[in-house]
Design a protein around this motif. Structure first.
Motif, PDB file in Angstrom:
ATOM      1  N   PRO A 119      32.843  62.420  45.368  1.00  0.00           N
ATOM      2  CA  PRO A 119      34.134  61.766  45.587  1.00  0.00           C
ATOM      3  C   PRO A 119      34.932  62.395  46.734  1.00  0.00           C
ATOM      4  O   PRO A 119      35.683  61.705  47.425  1.00  0.00           O
TER       5      PRO A 119
ATOM      6  N   LEU B  74      33.771  60.807  49.972  1.00  0.00           N
ATOM      7  CA  LEU B  74      34.319  59.453  50.105  1.00  0.00           C
ATOM      8  C   LEU B  74      35.806  59.485  50.456  1.00  0.00           C
ATOM      9  O   LEU B  74      36.284  58.658  51.250  1.00  0.00           O
TER      10      LEU B  74
ATOM     11  N   PHE C 218      36.139  60.161  54.214  1.00  0.00           N
ATOM     12  CA  PHE C 218      35.814  58.993  55.019  1.00  0.00           C
ATOM     13  C   PHE C 218      36.918  57.936  54.936  1.00  0.00           C
ATOM     14  O   PHE C 218      37.234  57.273  55.928  1.00  0.00           O
ATOM     15  N   ALA C 219      37.530  57.787  53.760  1.00  0.00           N
ATOM     16  CA  ALA C 219      38.602  56.805  53.600  1.00  0.00           C
ATOM     17  C   ALA C 219      39.799  57.146  54.483  1.00  0.00           C
ATOM     18  O   ALA C 219      40.323  56.291  55.210  1.00  0.00           O
TER      19      ALA C 219
ATOM     20  N   LEU D 247      40.425  59.295  44.817  1.00  0.00           N
ATOM     21  CA  LEU D 247      39.124  59.927  45.036  1.00  0.00           C
ATOM     22  C   LEU D 247      39.239  61.448  45.039  1.00  0.00           C
ATOM     23  O   LEU D 247      38.400  62.154  44.477  1.00  0.00           O
TER      24      LEU D 247
ATOM     25  N   GLY E  44      33.871  64.922  55.648  1.00  0.00           N
ATOM     26  CA  GLY E  44      33.128  64.080  54.726  1.00  0.00           C
ATOM     27  C   GLY E  44      31.630  64.310  54.823  1.00  0.00           C
ATOM     28  O   GLY E  44      30.925  64.368  53.803  1.00  0.00           O
TER      29      GLY E  44
END
Length: 412
Positions: A294, A297, A300-301, A317, A382
Motif C-alpha cells: 500500500p 501505491l 504513485f498516487a 493507502l 514508490g
C-alpha cells in the motif's frame, strides 16, 4: 468480543500507559513539527533546503544518541524511563517556543526528535514487547493506536492553538499538556510492571533463543529486513515535512491536506487492530511481505494524480501501510530475537529509522532546490517500496527456516 473485552479489562493500565506514550510522541514526529515549517522558514529566513538541512542535522544527532540512551530500557523500570523522557520532551517544546537563533532551533529539534519520535515510542513498544507474549500482536496494535489518534487530533488542535497564540505559543501549549496531563498520568499507569510468565505462547511465535545486540548486528538478515522497515518512516517523513510545498505545487489548500490526516488515522486504526489479530494468528514473520505494497501505491498516487480527491486516497493507502507496519514492527523484534536485550536491539532499529527520517527531508529539500521534479522523487519512492517488498519475501522465508533450526537445537 468477550475475550477481547476481558483482555482490555485485565491489562488496561499497561495498554493505556503505552497508548499515552505513543500519543504524546506526536510532538516529536515530523508531521507535527512540519506544521510550523512555514513560520520557521520565514522567522529564520530559510529555504526548503536550508530548513531541511538543519532538520537533518538535528535528527542525525538524535539517531547517533539513541543507541546509547536506549539501553536504559534494559536497566530501569518503564515508569522511570517514561518520566524522564516526558520531562525532556517538555523541555524540547519550550525551547522550540523560545528559539531565537539557529543554534537553539537545532537544539530544540534535536531534543524533539530524540525524546519524541525516539524515546517515547521506544519506551512504549519495548515495554509492551516484554510485558506481553501470547497476545503480543494485539497488545502492540492497541498501544500503537496512540500514534494514529495523535495524527488525527493534534494537527488540528495545534493549528487552532497557533491561530490564537501564535506558532510559538502553540509549542508552549504542548509543554503544558505534557507536564500537567501526560507526565503524572503516565507514571501512575506504568509504575506497576506486568509479568508475562503466565502467558501461554504458541511455538510459532517464540524466538528460538534470546539474541544479544552484538549478535543481531552481525546478522546479515537484519540489514535486509531493515531495508523494508525503514521505508515507511523515510517516505512518510519526506512527504509530511514538505507538505506545504506539495500543496502549493498542486494548488491544494493546506487546510484540506491537514484535515485529511483524519482519513489516514481512521484507516490506520482499523488496519492496526486487524494486523494485531493477524499477527497473533499467523506471526509477524509471515506477514512481512505485505506491509509495503500500500505504501508503494500511495507514492504513485501522490506522484501522478493532481485532483483534490487524491488527498484522501493517498491518506487511506498510507493509513493501511502504517497500520500494518506499526503493529508488525512492534511485534517483530521479540519474535525474531527474543526479549533479553530487546531495549538495546530496538534502540538500534529506532536509531536507523530516525536516520531515515533525517535523510528524507534533507535530501529531498536539496533536490527541490536544484530543480529535480518532486513528483518524480515521489514515484521513485514508490519503486523502492515495491522492491523492498520483494526483499521481504526472501527474508521472511530465511527467518522461518532459521527459527525451525533454532527450535530443534533447544534442550528438551
Amino acid at each position: 468480543m468477550p475475550s477481547f473485552l476481558r483482555f482490555l479489562a485485565d491489562n488496561f493500565r499497561w495498554l493505556a500507559g503505552g497508548f499515552l506514550l505513543t500519543l504524546f510522541s506526536s510532538f516529536g514526529q515530523t508531521y507535527f513539527i512540519s506544521l510550523s515549517s512555514g513560520e520557521i522558514r520565514r522567522a529564520f529566513d530559510l529555504s526548503n533546503g536550508g530548513f531541511g538541512a538543519l532538520y537533518m542535522l538535528a535528527t542525525l544527532g538524535s539517531a547517533l544518541t539513541l543507541p546509547v540512551l536506549g539501553r536504559v530500557m534494559d536497566r530501569y523500570p518503564a515508569a522511570i524511563v517514561a518520566a524522564g523522557t516526558m520531562l525532556m520532551l517538555a523541555v524540547a517544546t519550550i525551547l522550540m517556543g523560545f528559539a531565537g537563533g539557529a543554534v537553539m532551533l537545532v537544539l530544540a529539534l534535536y531534543l524533539l526528535r530524540l525524546f519524541g519520535q525516539g524515546m517515547m515510542t521506544q519506551t512504549a513498544l519495548t515495554s509492551t514487547g516484554r510485558w506481553f507474549a501470547a497476545n503480543r500482536g494485539r497488545a502492540v496494535s492497541l498501544v500503537t493506536l496512540g500514534q494514529q489518534v495523535g495524527e488525527g487530533i493534534f494537527p488540528f488542535l495545534f493549528v487552532v492553538a497557533a491561530g490564537a497564540l501564535g506558532w510559538r505559543g502553540g509549542w508552549f501549549a504542548c509543554a503544558a499538556l505534557l507536564l500537567v496531563l501526560a507526565l503524572p498520568l503516565g507514571v501512575m499507569l506504568l509504575k506497576v510492571e506486568r509479568n508475562p510468565a503466565g502467558d501461554v505462547v504458541p511455538t510459532r511465535q517464540r524466538a528460538g533463543r534470546d539474541w544479544t545486540r552484538a549478535e543481531v548486528l552481525r546478522d546479515p538478515n537484519f540489514y535486509v529486513l531493515c531495508s523494508g522497515v525503514l521505508a515507511p518512516p523515510f517516505v512518510a517523513t519526506t512527504i509530511f515535512f514538505h507538505q506545504v510545498y506539495l500543496t502549493e505545487l498542486r494548488g491544494w489548500p493546506l487546510g484540506i491536506f491537514a484535515g485529511a490526516f483524519v482519513v489516514m488515522s481512521a484507516t490506520t486504526v482499523v488496519t492496526t487492530l486487524t494486523a494485531g489479530w493477524l499477527i497473533d494468528r499467523f506471526t509477524a514473520i509471515r506477514l512481512l511481505p505485505t506491509f509495503l505494497l500500500p505504501l508503494g501505491l500511495a507514492c504513485f498516487a501522490i506522484a501522478w494524480l493532481d485532483q483534490a480527491w487524491t488527498i484522501p486516497l493517498f491518506m487511506m493507502l498510507l493509513g493501511i501501510s502504517f497500520g500494518f507496519s506499526s503493529t508488525l514492527i512492534g511485534a517483530l523484534w521479540p519474535e525474531i530475537y527474543g526479549t533479553r536485550e530487546l531495549g538495546s536491539i530496538r534502540s538500534v532499529v529506532v536509531a536507523m529509522m530516525v536516520f531515515a527520517t533525517a535523510l528524507g527531508p534533507g535530501l529531498t529539500g536539496w533536490l527541490i532546490d536544484i530543480g529535480v521534479s518532486y513528483p518524480l522523487q515521489l514515484a521513485a519512492m514508490g519503486v523502492y517500496a515495491f522492491a523492498a517488498a520483494g526483499a521481504m519475501v526472501l527474508v521472511s522465508r530465511r527467518y522461518r527456516d532459521r527459527r525451525m533450526i533454532e527450535a530443534m537445537e533447544l534442550p528438551g
